[in-house]
Write an enzyme that holds these catalytic residues in place. Sequence first.
Site, short mmCIF file in Angstrom:
data_model
loop_
_atom_site.label_atom_id
_atom_site.label_comp_id
_atom_site.label_asym_id
_atom_site.label_seq_id
_atom_site.Cartn_x
_atom_site.Cartn_y
_atom_site.Cartn_z
N GLY A 122 31.36 42.78 35.00
CA GLY A 122 30.19 43.45 35.57
C GLY A 122 29.54 42.71 36.72
CG PHE A 178 36.25 28.38 39.78
CD1 PHE A 178 35.43 27.27 39.90
CD2 PHE A 178 35.79 29.59 40.25
CE1 PHE A 178 34.17 27.37 40.47
CE2 PHE A 178 34.54 29.72 40.83
CZ PHE A 178 33.72 28.60 40.94
CD GLU A 184 37.56 31.86 46.95
OE1 GLU A 184 36.46 31.81 46.37
OE2 GLU A 184 38.56 31.32 46.49
#
Length: 398
Positions: free
Chosen positions: A148, A142, A383
Site C-alpha cells: 500500500g 532492502f 528509486e
Amino acid sequence: MDFSEPSEAVQITQALDDFIEQEVSPLESEYEEFLGPDYEKHIVDENHRQVPEYREIVETIREKSVEAGFYGMTMPEEAGGGDVDILTRAIVGEHMSNRPPGFHSAIFGGAGGPTPILLACDEDQREEYLKPLMDGEITTCFALTEPGHGSDAHYMDTTAEKDGDEWVISGQKCYITNGPYADFVMVFARTSGEDGDLGGITCFLVDADNPGFEVGTIHRAMGMTPGTHSELYFNDCRVGEDKVLGEVDRGFQSAMDWIGGGRINIAAGSVGTAQFLLDMSVEYARERETFDKPIGHRQGVSFQLAELATDIEQVRQLYRYAAWKMDEGERARKEESMAKLRGAQLANDAADIAMQIHGGAGFMKELPIERNYRSARVFRIFEGTDEIQKRTIARELI
C-alpha cells in the site's frame, strides 16, 4: 573545469573488461540457455524461484569479484572496501551497462551486496553481518516498499513494538530485490509517531531463518531477471535489541540516502544502455540498405540517431555533475533527481528508437533490443517515480 574521467575510473573499467573476459564470458558461453531467447524459461523453476544452476553462477562470480577487489569497492577501506567515490562508481556503472545483458550484473552484488547503510552496524553486527557480506559469503535485501505504500514509504504499515528485551515486527513488504535468497533482511518498521512522520521509523536486521519471517510470492516482473523480487512477511517476528541498525526512530533518513545513491546509478546505467543501443543502431544504419541506399543516409533515421546521441551526452554530463556535487559534500538532491528523471526517460527512448530503426529485426528475441525495451520501463518507477523526481525538483526550486 575538468571534464576528463578520473584516472581511477579508467583503471577500474579496464580491469573490469579483463575480468569479464577471463571469468565471466566463459560462463556465458557455457550456460547460453540463461541468456538466450528463452532465458526466462531456464532461469526459474515452476515456482518462479531461480534454479540452483543459475544461483551457482551468481555465487561463483560474486566470489571471484571479491577476490579481484570489485565487490564492495564503494565501501570505505575500514569496512574492507575500495573507498571508490560516487562519481567513479557511476562512471564504472555506465561502462558496465554498455553491453548486452549478461552475468556481469553479479559482479557488484546489486541490492543483495554491501551498502553504506550497514556502516551504522556496531562492532558485533559488523562481525555477524557486514564482514561476511563484504567477503561475499552472504547476501542481504532492502525491505522498504509495501503493497500500500511505495512513493509514500513513510506511511508504512509495518510496525515494530517493544516487548521486554525484544522487538516484535509485523507487516508485509513487496517487490523486494533479492528477497527470495537473502541471508538477512534490512527491514524498516514504524516504532513510534504517526503515519507520515519521517521520524519514528527504525531499521532492523532480520535473519532469514527467523521463525517469524517468511518469503511470500515471487513476483514475475517485466523485462527483469526472473525470480529476483518477492513479497516478505513478518509475522510477529521477534528480534533482540542487538538487531536494531543505527538509532531507534531514525532509520528513514538512511533509507533515503540509499535511494539517493541509487538514483545516480540508474542515470549512469541508463546512459550506458542507451550508448549500447545507439552504437548498435548506427552500425545497422550503415549496413542496412533500402532502395539502393543505406538507411543511415535518410533523414528519417539519421535525425533520430542525432537526437539520441545528443540526449545521451546531456544525461551523461548531468549525472556526472550530480555525482561530483555529492562527492564534494554539497547538496545535490535537485541534480540527482534531474539525472534520474532524464536518465529513465533516456533508457526508454533509446530502446524505442533502436527498435524502430531495426524494424522487424529489433522486435525479435534474437537481438537484445526487445529485452532492453521491456527492462527500461521500470527505471521510471524504481528509486522514486518520475512524479516523485519532479516533486523533489520543484521543492528544491521553490
